[in-house]
Design a protein around this motif. Structure first.
Motif, PDB file in Angstrom:
ATOM      1  N   LEU A   1       1.019  -1.693  -0.055  1.00 38.09           N
ATOM      2  CA  LEU A   1      -0.065  -0.158  -0.468  1.00 38.09           C
ATOM      3  C   LEU A   1       1.565   1.124  -0.208  1.00 38.09           C
ATOM      4  O   LEU A   1       0.313   2.195  -0.645  1.00 38.09           O
ATOM      5  N   ILE A   2       2.127   1.516   0.911  1.00 46.99           N
ATOM      6  CA  ILE A   2       2.255   2.734   1.089  1.00 46.99           C
ATOM      7  C   ILE A   2       2.858   2.603  -0.303  1.00 46.99           C
ATOM      8  O   ILE A   2       3.682   3.687  -0.766  1.00 46.99           O
ATOM      9  N   ALA A   3       3.998   0.913  -1.392  1.00 48.86           N
ATOM     10  CA  ALA A   3       4.794   1.592  -2.085  1.00 48.86           C
ATOM     11  C   ALA A   3       3.985   2.147  -3.217  1.00 48.86           C
ATOM     12  O   ALA A   3       3.698   3.116  -4.459  1.00 48.86           O
ATOM     13  N   ALA A   4       2.183   1.568  -3.130  1.00 40.04           N
ATOM     14  CA  ALA A   4       1.960   2.431  -4.451  1.00 40.04           C
ATOM     15  C   ALA A   4       1.611   3.673  -4.033  1.00 40.04           C
ATOM     16  O   ALA A   4       1.305   4.121  -4.797  1.00 40.04           O
ATOM     17  N   LEU A   5       1.463   3.633  -2.799  1.00 41.24           N
ATOM     18  CA  LEU A   5       1.051   5.382  -2.298  1.00 41.24           C
ATOM     19  C   LEU A   5       1.792   6.339  -3.380  1.00 41.24           C
ATOM     20  O   LEU A   5       2.135   7.731  -3.692  1.00 41.24           O
ATOM     21  N   ARG A   6       3.514   5.628  -2.537  1.00 38.24           N
ATOM     22  CA  ARG A   6       4.796   6.202  -3.325  1.00 38.24           C
ATOM     23  C   ARG A   6       4.737   6.539  -4.516  1.00 38.24           C
ATOM     24  O   ARG A   6       5.390   7.866  -5.312  1.00 38.24           O
ATOM     25  N   ALA A   7       4.251   6.095  -5.011  1.00 44.98           N
ATOM     26  CA  ALA A   7       4.251   5.766  -6.901  1.00 44.98           C
ATOM     27  C   ALA A   7       4.191   6.318  -7.053  1.00 44.98           C
ATOM     28  O   ALA A   7       3.595   6.352  -8.453  1.00 44.98           O
ATOM     29  N   GLY A   8       2.831   7.188  -6.951  1.00 43.51           N
ATOM     30  CA  GLY A   8       1.330   7.014  -7.861  1.00 43.51           C
ATOM     31  C   GLY A   8       0.366   6.155  -8.620  1.00 43.51           C
ATOM     32  O   GLY A   8      -1.168   6.505  -8.983  1.00 43.51           O
ATOM     33  N   ARG A   9       0.676   4.932  -8.171  1.00 47.47           N
ATOM     34  CA  ARG A   9      -0.237   3.672  -8.992  1.00 47.47           C
ATOM     35  C   ARG A   9      -1.423   3.782  -7.659  1.00 47.47           C
ATOM     36  O   ARG A   9      -2.636   3.180  -8.274  1.00 47.47           O
ATOM     37  N   LEU A  10      -2.015   4.373  -7.415  1.00 50.50           N
ATOM     38  CA  LEU A  10      -2.990   4.064  -6.221  1.00 50.50           C
ATOM     39  C   LEU A  10      -3.589   5.954  -5.681  1.00 50.50           C
ATOM     40  O   LEU A  10      -2.193   6.338  -4.836  1.00 50.50           O
ATOM     41  N   GLY A  11      -4.268   6.193  -5.598  1.00 53.31           N
ATOM     42  CA  GLY A  11      -4.593   7.046  -5.948  1.00 53.31           C
ATOM     43  C   GLY A  11      -4.036   7.895  -4.066  1.00 53.31           C
ATOM     44  O   GLY A  11      -4.234   9.067  -4.141  1.00 53.31           O
ATOM     45  N   GLY A  12      -5.226   7.248  -3.330  1.00 51.06           N
ATOM     46  CA  GLY A  12      -5.304   7.509  -1.913  1.00 51.06           C
ATOM     47  C   GLY A  12      -5.752   6.411  -0.524  1.00 51.06           C
ATOM     48  O   GLY A  12      -6.416   5.792  -1.687  1.00 51.06           O
ATOM     49  N   ALA A  13      -5.544   6.502   0.463  1.00 51.31           N
ATOM     50  CA  ALA A  13      -5.698   5.596   1.500  1.00 51.31           C
ATOM     51  C   ALA A  13      -6.741   6.188   3.031  1.00 51.31           C
ATOM     52  O   ALA A  13      -5.823   7.467   3.072  1.00 51.31           O
ATOM     53  N   ALA A  14      -7.442   6.356   3.127  1.00 54.55           N
ATOM     54  CA  ALA A  14      -8.401   7.001   4.310  1.00 54.55           C
ATOM     55  C   ALA A  14      -8.475   4.992   5.426  1.00 54.55           C
ATOM     56  O   ALA A  14      -9.095   4.103   5.270  1.00 54.55           O
ATOM     57  N   LEU A  15      -7.521   5.286   6.154  1.00 56.90           N
ATOM     58  CA  LEU A  15      -6.717   4.785   6.916  1.00 56.90           C
ATOM     59  C   LEU A  15      -7.760   4.033   8.676  1.00 56.90           C
ATOM     60  O   LEU A  15      -6.715   5.564   9.861  1.00 56.90           O
ATOM     61  N   ASP A  16      -8.232   3.049   9.357  1.00 52.52           N
ATOM     62  CA  ASP A  16      -9.073   3.503  10.983  1.00 52.52           C
ATOM     63  C   ASP A  16      -7.965   2.461  11.373  1.00 52.52           C
ATOM     64  O   ASP A  16      -7.965   2.232  12.825  1.00 52.52           O
ATOM     65  N   VAL A  17      -7.289   1.255  10.858  1.00 61.74           N
ATOM     66  CA  VAL A  17      -6.624   0.067  11.344  1.00 61.74           C
ATOM     67  C   VAL A  17      -5.318   0.182  10.363  1.00 61.74           C
ATOM     68  O   VAL A  17      -5.285   0.346  10.028  1.00 61.74           O
ATOM     69  N   PHE A  18      -4.901  -0.528  11.660  1.00 67.63           N
ATOM     70  CA  PHE A  18      -3.629  -0.737  10.958  1.00 67.63           C
ATOM     71  C   PHE A  18      -2.817  -1.977  11.092  1.00 67.63           C
ATOM     72  O   PHE A  18      -3.357  -3.168  12.264  1.00 67.63           O
TER      73      PHE A  18
END
Length: 311
Positions: A236-253
């Motif tokens: 998930l973090i890799a996809a966000l940094r690379a712009g392959r995913l638009g965004g994430a909204a997370l309540d759990v980890f």
């Protein structure tokens, strides 16, 4: 007549100890009771997201009920409980409506730029010349992974907001009015926003992986209000940094609490500290349900809220 012995598992459950003491002889696991005490324990009150280790069960030969205070019970080995004749209860759907509210709130916070807008205003970056355009919720395609009580509550709210709702789960759910996608990947491809509301177990750990995130794509938003271990966080973090995913909204980890440094330079995220179901009203209902499960157990009656696998 001696009171039944109840063990409370985690310090976060300490506020319910006085409530339990009205009817039971209560022991706290964090006070490290010895084997003689544990051997008398008939029921355990447990926070279901924490693993209940076999080694602890081995020290409680009289145990006949695991009463999860929480709605989730993924930390409990249900097969082992069955093998030992131990019933498992949980909080039912006590916080489903609140978790659904939180999921909708996370969606709106991200798509309507509420969190970042607050930051920019406070930083003095609001100018008349520039106004950020955001994305409407109306007509956005929502995909829900898992269609239990939380998933249905999210769908009902989204439908009122005129979003287009689809869902996917491993098994059909008769009676639902929203269409089921052919697969998890298909759901991701067909969604602008994907909400994770599935129950976690070892069979689906990390099943929201790089392939699913790529299918959701550079304009897509992932919302997780279920369990952190359902998502491959590194992917998930890799996809966000690379712009392959638009965004994430997370309540759990995974794990919790998460290291804040892990997210410090990750773009396009809205984060909350597992507060989706933590309302005064939901906690009160979980306490009532727990007391009902315990009372029924000690009266030899049917549990009002067994886990579905043991109903």
């Amino acid at each position: 007549m001696a009171k039944p012995v109840v063990l409370v598992g985690q310090p976060l459950l300490a506020p319910i100890v006085p409530l339990l003491r009205s009817a039971y002889d209560v022991m706290a696991l964090w006070e490290q009771p010895d084997d003689d005490v544990l051997a008398r324990v008939d029921a355990v009150v447990w926070a279901g997201e924490f693993p209940l280790e076999r080694a602890l069960l081995d020290r409680m030969p009289a145990l006949r009920l695991i009463a999860c205070f929480t709605v989730g019970y993924d930390g409990v080995d249900l097969a082992l409980a069955r093998e030992r004749g131990i019933m498992v209860a949980h909080g039912g759907s006590a916080n489903a409506e609140d978790v659904a509210d939180h999921a909708i709130g996370l969606m709106i916070a991200y798509r309507r730029w509420i969190v970042e807008g607050d930051r920019q205003l406070r930083a003095g970056q609001w100018t008349i010349e520039a106004k950020t355009r955001t994305h409407s919720m109306r007509s956005a395609r929502l995909g829900i992974v898992g269609m239990g009580s939380i998933g249905v509550a999210v769908a009902e709210r989204a439908q009122t907001m005129k979003m287009a709702v689809r869902w996917w789960a491993p098994h059909e759910k008769p009676g639902l009015v929203w269409p089921r996608a052919d697969s998890l990947i298909a759901l991701a491809k067909e969604s602008d926003v994907m909400v994770i509301a599935a129950r976690a177990d070892e069979s689906n750990r990390g099943f929201i992986d790089a392939a699913v995130l790529d299918a959701l794509g550079p304009q897509g938003l992932l919302v997780n209000v279920a369990r952190g271990q359902l998502v491959d966080e590194a992917a998930l973090i890799a996809a966000l940094r690379a712009g392959r995913l638009g965004g994430a909204a997370l309540d759990v980890f995974d794990p919790e609490p998460t290291d804040p440094g892990r997210w410090r330079d990750v773009p396009n995220v809205v984060l909350t500290p597992h507060t989706g179901g933590a309302t005064h009203e939901a906690v009160a209902q979980m306490a009532d349900t727990m007391m009902g499960n315990l009372a029924a157990h000690f009266a030899g009656q049917k549990l009002p809220s067994p886990v579905p696998e043991m109903a």
